[in-house]
Design an enzyme around this catalytic site. Structure first.
Site, PDB file in Angstrom:
ATOM      1  N   GLY A   1     -13.760  -6.857  11.025  1.00 30.16           N
ATOM      2  CA  GLY A   1     -13.510  -6.016   9.855  1.00 30.16           C
ATOM      3  C   GLY A   1     -14.174  -6.439   8.555  1.00 30.16           C
ATOM      4  O   GLY A   1     -13.856  -5.867   7.506  1.00 30.16           O
TER       5      GLY A   1
ATOM      6  N   GLY B   1       0.729   1.636  12.225  1.00 33.27           N
ATOM      7  CA  GLY B   1       1.210   1.323  10.869  1.00 33.27           C
ATOM      8  C   GLY B   1       0.355   1.987   9.801  1.00 33.27           C
ATOM      9  O   GLY B   1      -0.494   2.834  10.090  1.00 33.27           O
TER      10      GLY B   1
ATOM     11  N   ASP C   1     -10.001   2.706   2.548  1.00 30.65           N
ATOM     12  CA  ASP C   1     -10.102   1.974   3.817  1.00 30.65           C
ATOM     13  C   ASP C   1     -10.836   2.759   4.904  1.00 30.65           C
ATOM     14  O   ASP C   1     -11.726   2.238   5.576  1.00 30.65           O
ATOM     15  CB  ASP C   1      -8.711   1.585   4.333  1.00 30.65           C
ATOM     16  CG  ASP C   1      -8.081   0.465   3.515  1.00 30.65           C
ATOM     17  OD1 ASP C   1      -8.831  -0.356   2.950  1.00 30.65           O
ATOM     18  OD2 ASP C   1      -6.841   0.412   3.427  1.00 30.65           O
TER      19      ASP C   1
ATOM     20  N   LYS D   1       0.805  -1.225   0.000  1.00 27.14           N
ATOM     21  CA  LYS D   1       0.000   0.000   0.000  1.00 27.14           C
ATOM     22  C   LYS D   1       0.843   1.283   0.000  1.00 27.14           C
ATOM     23  O   LYS D   1       0.457   2.280  -0.595  1.00 27.14           O
ATOM     24  CB  LYS D   1      -0.972   0.005   1.183  1.00 27.14           C
ATOM     25  CG  LYS D   1      -2.100  -1.009   1.030  1.00 27.14           C
ATOM     26  CD  LYS D   1      -3.099  -0.887   2.158  1.00 27.14           C
ATOM     27  CE  LYS D   1      -4.178  -1.952   2.054  1.00 27.14           C
ATOM     28  NZ  LYS D   1      -5.211  -1.777   3.074  1.00 27.14           N
TER      29      LYS D   1
END
Length: 276
Positions: free
Chosen positions: A241, A132, A105, A68
């Site tokens: 999630g 992160g 996201d 990413k």
């Protein structure tokens, strides 16, 4: 008959990805002609793989772990939320042939929290565990919901502080080490990589109160280790999630195809797949 447009998700590993199933369901629902596949990319080959994909007529890419940040560097043009978020999970070429990068996201997470789970986090005290790239991409959309405060806590406090500094932060955004947490939060989000290995991040029990809602950005066939730990400490609800996964995919689909699919039925279908 029109040829099918080609889309893919690139990652390493990628075989477990639910994205091909999700996008196939979206295409079916919206009557779109497209084909979506998982592409395993070797760690050093990401930029070549992207170039080849688009050279062969590919229309759009999702990008997952560990690429990413590389996708962010590779994009010729970034959306504002991607620029500030520091990671990219969606790529496509515009009419001039420039590779565009966006991150869906955070929008996916917030859509799941607000629309699917009915949580209104305005005025809430929110804690995010981890520092992160996964965490960086959700901060701005969470701040847009106007929580009372947003705390980023990490095992290494310095890493959390670096993240907050990189985000041109507002006064509502705080950083600390896990050992500095000593009071309950309304919402605790696990954004650490512990869940990738069915683990649970270490956290002080003081963060959980009777009104605490837990949210794990990870998901699996059953309850995640983090959600299990939070519920056993008295949290009132816990979500995994899967909703975020489906909602971020819907955001990507909207960028590529100009239509946002209905997610409820797709969400049920993916949950069923995970449990079998």
């Amino acid at each position: 008959m029109q040829p099918f447009d080609r889309y893919a998700v690139m990652g390493n590993p990628v075989a477990h990805s639910q994205s091909p199933a999700i996008h196939s369901l979206f295409a079916e629902q919206t009557g779109q002609q497209l084909y979506y596949e998982p592409l395993l990319v070797a760690e050093g080959d990401f930029s070549q793989a992207v170039a080849l994909f688009f050279a062969e007529g590919g229309r759009g890419l999702n990008v997952t772990v560990p690429f990413k940040q590389q996708a962010w560097q590779l994009a010729g043009q970034l959306t504002e939320r991607a620029r500030r978020g520091g990671t990219v999970n969606t790529l496509w070429k515009d009419s001039q042939g420039v590779i565009q990068g966006d991150t869906t996201d955070g929008a996916g997470l917030v859509h799941d929290l607000v629309h699917n789970q009915g949580l209104h986090i305005k005025g809430w005290r929110v804690l995010v565990l981890g520092a992160g790239g996964a965490v960086r991409s959700i901060i701005e959309p969470l701040l847009a919901q106007q929580p009372e405060s947003l705390v980023i806590a990490n095992r290494t406090a310095e890493k959390a502080r670096e993240l907050v500094a990189a985000l041109e932060h507002t006064p509502d955004l705080l950083a600390c080490g896990l050992d500095e947490l000593n009071a309950p939060f309304d919402l605790v989000i696990n954004g650490t990589s512990a869940g990738l290995h069915d683990g649970c991040p270490a956290f002080p029990q003081a963060i959980v109160g009777p009104d605490t809602v837990a949210y794990d950005m990870m998901y699996g066939a059953g309850q995640t280790a983090f959600n299990h730990a939070m519920l056993s400490l008295g949290a009132r609800k816990a979500f995994d999630g899967v909703g975020m996964l489906v909602e971020q995919a819907a955001e990507s689909f909207l960028l590529w195809r100009g239509v946002r699919p209905q997610t409820r039925a797709v969400l049920s279908s993916i949950r069923e797949r995970l449990h079998h």
